[in-house]
Enzyme design. Structure first.
Site, PDB file in Angstrom:
ATOM      1  N   MET A  81       6.997  -2.257   2.489  1.00 10.30           N
ATOM      2  CA  MET A  81       7.066  -2.716   1.311  1.00 10.30           C
ATOM      3  C   MET A  81       5.666  -3.814   1.444  1.00 10.30           C
ATOM      4  O   MET A  81       4.964  -4.411   2.059  1.00 10.30           O
ATOM      5  CB  MET A  81       8.082  -3.109   0.853  1.00 10.30           C
ATOM      6  CG  MET A  81       8.177  -4.021  -0.262  1.00 10.30           C
ATOM      7  SD  MET A  81       8.270  -3.015  -1.792  1.00 10.30           S
ATOM      8  CE  MET A  81       7.317  -3.855  -2.483  1.00 10.30           C
TER       9      MET A  81
ATOM     10  N   HIS B  80      -2.171   2.052   3.569  1.00  8.09           N
ATOM     11  CA  HIS B  80      -1.846   1.961   2.440  1.00  8.09           C
ATOM     12  C   HIS B  80      -1.208   0.908   1.467  1.00  8.09           C
ATOM     13  O   HIS B  80      -1.177   0.179   0.695  1.00  8.09           O
ATOM     14  CB  HIS B  80      -0.832   3.327   2.248  1.00  8.09           C
ATOM     15  CG  HIS B  80       0.310   3.022   1.625  1.00  8.09           C
ATOM     16  ND1 HIS B  80       0.313   4.571   0.776  1.00  8.09           N
ATOM     17  CD2 HIS B  80       1.730   3.155   0.708  1.00  8.09           C
ATOM     18  CE1 HIS B  80       1.297   4.616  -0.195  1.00  8.09           C
ATOM     19  NE2 HIS B  80       2.187   3.646  -0.678  1.00  8.09           N
ATOM     20  N   GLU B  81      -0.003   0.166   2.563  1.00  9.28           N
ATOM     21  CA  GLU B  81       0.237  -1.042   2.476  1.00  9.28           C
ATOM     22  C   GLU B  81      -0.677  -2.319   1.485  1.00  9.28           C
ATOM     23  O   GLU B  81      -0.484  -2.877   1.027  1.00  9.28           O
ATOM     24  CB  GLU B  81       1.970  -1.435   3.473  1.00  9.28           C
ATOM     25  CG  GLU B  81       2.502  -0.664   3.610  1.00  9.28           C
ATOM     26  CD  GLU B  81       3.431  -0.512   2.025  1.00  9.28           C
ATOM     27  OE1 GLU B  81       3.486  -0.776   1.619  1.00  9.28           O
ATOM     28  OE2 GLU B  81       3.912   0.869   2.448  1.00  9.28           O
TER      29      GLU B  81
HETATM   30  N1  B3K Z   1       6.432   0.468  -3.140  1.00 10.18           N
HETATM   31  C1  B3K Z   1       7.174   0.289  -2.067  1.00 10.18           C
HETATM   32  C2  B3K Z   1       8.379   1.891  -1.539  1.00 10.18           C
HETATM   33  C3  B3K Z   1       9.602   0.569  -2.512  1.00 10.18           C
HETATM   34  C4  B3K Z   1      10.442   2.258  -2.245  1.00 10.18           C
HETATM   35  C5  B3K Z   1      11.590   1.216  -2.957  1.00 10.18           C
HETATM   36  N2  B3K Z   1      13.152   2.391  -3.030  1.00 10.18           N
HETATM   37  C6  B3K Z   1       6.370   1.369  -0.568  1.00 10.18           C
HETATM   38  C7  B3K Z   1       5.340   2.292  -0.631  1.00 10.18           C
HETATM   39  O1  B3K Z   1       5.611   2.945  -1.054  1.00 10.18           O
HETATM   40  O2  B3K Z   1       4.202   1.204  -0.265  1.00 10.18           O
HETATM   41 ZN    ZN Z   2       3.198   3.046  -1.698  1.00 12.42          ZN
END
Ligand code: B3K
Ligand code: ZN
Length: 877
Positions: free
Chosen positions: A279, A313-314
């Site tokens: 996340m 990605h994050e």
């Molecule tokens: N944005 C988060 C995903 C959150 C999922 C919530 N159910 C991870 C990502 O796509 O980078």
């Molecule tokens: Zn994402």
């Protein structure tokens, strides 16, 4: 939220109360701005007290309302104050708190109490291995305190954390740490400030006994950033790859997208109990341990790559997601599709373009295509949902990335970069929409995307029917597109489909250059002059468009392309088509002996060329050797019989293994002699090693068990060890038992490796795989509380057709039991298993009925979460 049955309807058929449908068209701006949010946490595993102070001011761009709606979900409300005075005229609307506000600006203070240890949903603030951590996307912040928990409300956060200094020596939050110090009674505190306004879904906080791998990165403007990867003490030696991946990501985003990091600190924390991969919380990314921890002994080459990709990605979300965020959750692909594309391009640059592209397309086809052709199909920008967690899908993520990739292909990399610069400039600090993104692409890259916008609103994988004819010296290419009907979308319009093509001279084996064509109508006819003989068509090179190509070409053309196309993706594709064409024909009306032989010989000719081609690197050889997955094969058939597909696919594998027995043995011997390193040649060798073993095991199980056992014992790394164990797990005999036992004993206590041990058995080709899954569910190391462990057993099982689809329907029952047992504990993770049963319409009638029965059994449950309710009703629909 649990959905209870309405007691007044006790005599009627049991219909659970339906959670409301949220619609994109109903969006309205929030009536209040929240310039500042101050949070005070008194931390405890059993009970945490939260005081939040929000400064609010009327939003001039919204309708005037004399109250504010603060979303809630399960947090116990202790008190409400407005402008420092306790009030009692607040009301509840469902889970939401409504506070009356008459002026233009106020300060609201809310006190809540929450119970992290009891939070098994892993949303909001929860406990994992004695530490406290958060997950707020999409709607988890409301489980911490009452708040306008929607992505278009941006606020700057100041947070004070207080807790026991021994239990929680490390206190982390978003942004920069401003002060810290000791308190009475063995307690301490830290105060954090995040200067960047953010929506609540990007809030994060971690408190626990952690150690860091620390380093620094100097950004392009000379800012020195402190980097930390926080883990439990014993895990520190396995953090170096994550740290290196982070630095590479930071560097790459500067070079390729011109994006610089914007805080003095970047923290990553690894937690064992996590619903997904990771996340992107501002300045404090929280990761599943699976995407942080690696060393050669415990992680495969694929694990190393996945870590590099997820870290990137994050990190990339810091711009595509955080600096520019989403107006509402329907715009999720704005940040996810774009960020997936960015991480794919990064990994292409790190690992090699061709192989990465093949892997990404394989994921698209095995995860997104089935979604797009089933009951859960939705556009990359959905129009409605009941539970947004159900829309973190392969469609929003992976097809979303493909849609942006198409714009990039049409614009070219330079103009694409101009357009992304414009997008970031224009929308920095805003909550934007997909439309804003497309507009920036048009304005920045000079494209006309009016028709292209259909890719955002129409679901379904377009099919392109390709015919090439030849007369005189003219080759004529006829392309027809159809977009299939999907739930709620019976009729579709043609969409622009960019396809990179080349026409090969079949004698010389060369082409005169490739070109990009765009099919923007239902049918497009193109003529090419100067071909004395019919050329060989190579189409959708590099996979420029996420479509299914149906081409009517002689088999020798596919053999030609599989053996010598200069576009690696097209070469892979030709090999896949050759195999798919043969298996689908065999599974249809059956094949005459001569047709079967002709099909097998064509495959053998391409396969032989692939294993013998000295110009190929092993990494690509490994890709080209892989047969299309059973899931993809099922997808190719209107009505699938998984049992028959399994038998046909396995028998082709055995036939190839027999046909090339000595070459495959020689290949296995050659690559086995390559010493371990992370260099690409050595990684390629390891990929081919296990691929060769797979074919040999199908052809000569007994002799191969010995070979696999040798590979298992000789292994000095997880890639070889896991590869050998995967093959052994599918065979009978003492080597299987010994290897599984040895593996378990060697890695007992290492959660991530024990996950692999569960997965290998659940995915195995062993005839008793289903019985093994049932036994493993009772193993002392199995628990429903840890999502990684649940997925390691049941996702693998649901992806193992010969176990999941046993004709008796027992596999479906096992999965439905899991969903019912997990739903009350962790609804988000439980709902993720529903799509496997939702494929019933595409199965032969016997299995279809059995799958439906299980869905109905779930639907009839006394209580169901909103997540599972939505997935089950859509699947039955
Ligand atoms: N944005 C988060 C995903 C959150 C999922 C919530 N159910 C991870 C990502 O796509 O980078
Ligand atoms: Zn994402």
């Amino acid at each position: 939220m649990d959905v209870a049955r309405n007691p007044e309807m006790a005599d009627a058929a049991p219909t659970p109360h339906e959670p409301p449908v949220i619609r994109r068209e109903d969006y309205t701006p929030f009536p209040w701005l929240v310039p500042e949010t101050r949070l005070h946490f008194d931390l405890g595993l059993e009970a945490t007290r939260v005081v939040s102070k929000l400064t609010v001011a009327r939003n001039a761009k919204a309708h005037r309302v004399d109250s504010i709606r603060l979303n809630g979900d399960g947090a116990e409300l202790a008190s409400v104050k407005v402008d420092g005075e306790p009030i009692s005229d607040w009301t509840m609307d469902g889970d939401d708190l409504i506070v009356p506000l008459s002026g233009d600006a106020h300060e609201i203070e809310i006190a809540t109490e929450i119970a992290p240890s009891a939070n098994s949903q892993l949303m909001g603030l929860y406990a994992s291995n004695g530490m406290l951590c958060t997950q707020c996307e999409a709607e988890g912040f409301r489980r911490i305190t009452f708040y306008p928990d929607r992505p278009d409300v941006l606020s700057t956060y100041r947070v004070r954390m207080e807790g026991d200094a021994q239990q929680f020596p490390i206190l982390l939050c978003n942004g920069n740490k401003e002060t810290e110090g000791a308190l009475d009674g063995g307690r301490h505190f830290a105060e954090w400030h995040d200067p960047w306004p953010k929506p609540s879904y990007l809030f994060a906080m971690v408190a626990g006994d952690l150690v860091a791998n620390s380093s620094t990165f100097t950004t392009m403007s000379g800012r020195q950033v402190e980097l930390n990867v926080w883990v439990r003490e014993g895990d520190l030696p396995r953090t170096e790859h994550a740290m290196e991946s982070l630095k590479k990501s930071m560097q790459w985003d500067e070079e390729v997208f011109g994006r610089e990091y914007d805080l003095d600190l970047f923290n990553i924390v690894a937690v064992s109990d996590f619903n997904m991969g990771a996340m992107e919380n501002k300045g404090l990314n929280v990761f599943n341990t699976k995407y942080v921890l690696a060393d050669p002994d415990t992680a495969t080459d694929a694990d190393f790559d996945a870590i590099e990709g997820v870290i990137a990605h994050e990190y990339f979300h810091n711009w595509s997601g955080n600096r520019v965020t989403c107006r509402d959750w329907f715009q999720l692909s704005l940040k996810e599709g774009f960020t997936v594309l960015r991480d794919q391009l990064f990994s292409q640059d790190m690992q090699g373009e061709a192989v990465k592209r093949i892997e990404d397309v394989r994921i698209l086809r095995s995860a997104q295509f089935p979604e797009d052709s089933g009951p859960l199909a939705h556009p990359i920008r959905p129009d409605s949902y009941r539970e947004i967690s159900n829309f973190y899908t392969a469609t929003v993520y992976n097809k979303g990335a493909e849609v942006i990739r198409m714009m990039r292909s049409m614009a070219g990399p330079k103009a694409f970069r101009q357009a992304t610069d414009l997008y970031f400039d224009r929308h920095d600090g805003e909550a934007a929409t997909c439309e804003d993104f497309v507009k920036a692409m048009e304005d920045g890259a000079g494209l006309d995307l009016s028709q292209f916008r259909l890719w955002y609103s129409q679901a379904g994988t377009p099919k392109v029917d390709v015919t090439l004819s030849h007369e005189g010296d003219i080759a004529t290419l006829t392309l027809r597109q159809t977009v299939p009907a999907t739930p709620g979308q019976p009729a579709k319009l043609p969409m622009p489909i960019p396809l990179r093509i080349a026409l090969f001279d079949r004698e010389k084996g060369t082409h005169a250059g490739e070109q990009l064509i765009v099919i923007d109508r239902a049918e497009k006819v193109l003529s090419f002059e100067g071909f004395a003989a019919a050329p060989v068509l190579s189409i959708n090179r590099g996979y420029t468009a996420p479509v299914a190509i149906e081409r009517h070409v002689p088999r020798e053309d596919l053999v030609f392309l599989a053996a010598q196309d200069d576009d690696s993706f097209a070469r892979y594709e030709a090999m896949q088509e050759l195999v798919v064409g043969h298996l689908v024909a065999a599974l249809g009306d059956g094949l005459s002996d001569s047709d079967r032989e002709a099909g097998q010989e064509a495959i053998a000719s391409a396969f032989g060329a692939i294993i013998a081609d000295e110009a190929l690197d092993d990494s690509m050889r490994g890709e080209l050797m892989m047969l299309p997955s059973q899931t993809y094969l099922m997808e190719q058939m209107l009505v699938a019989d998984p049992g028959r597909i399994h038998v046909e696919r396995e028998s082709l594998k055995a036939w190839l293994g027999n046909r090339f027995l000595s070459q495959l043995e020689a290949l296995h011997d050659r690559v086995s002699a390559v010493p371990y390193s992370m260099e690409s040649a050595a990684r390629g060798a390891r990929k081919v090693k296990t691929q060769a073993l797979v074919y040999l095991a199908a052809a000569a199980p007994e002799a191969t068990a010995e070979r696999a056992w040798d590979q298992f014992n000789a292994a000095d790394n997880m890639t070889d060890r896991q590869g050998a164990l995967m093959v052994l797990a599918g065979l009978e005999g003492v080597d299987r038992t010994n290897a599984l036992l040895d593996f378990y004993n060697r890695y007992q206590g290492n959660e991530l490796v024990i996950d692999k041990w569960f997965t290998l058995q659940a995915l195995s080709l062993h005839p008793d795989a289903l019985a093994h899954v049932k036994a493993l569910a009772k193993h002392k190391d199995f628990t429903l509380r840890n999502p990684n462990r649940v997925r390691s057993l049941y996702m693998a099982f649901a992806g193992n057709p010969h176990a999941f689809h046993v004709a008796s329907g027992e596999g479906y029952r096992v999965l439905a039991d899991l969903i019912l047992a997990l739903d009350p504990i962790n609804p988000q993770t439980a709902a993720r298993f529903v799509p496997a049963l939702g494929r019933w319409r595409r199965m032969e009638p016997g299995r279809a009925a059995l799958m439906r029965t299980e869905l109905e059994r779930i639907a009839a449950a006394e209580t169901l979460s909103r997540d599972t309710f939505e997935q089950v009703t859509r699947s039955l629909g």
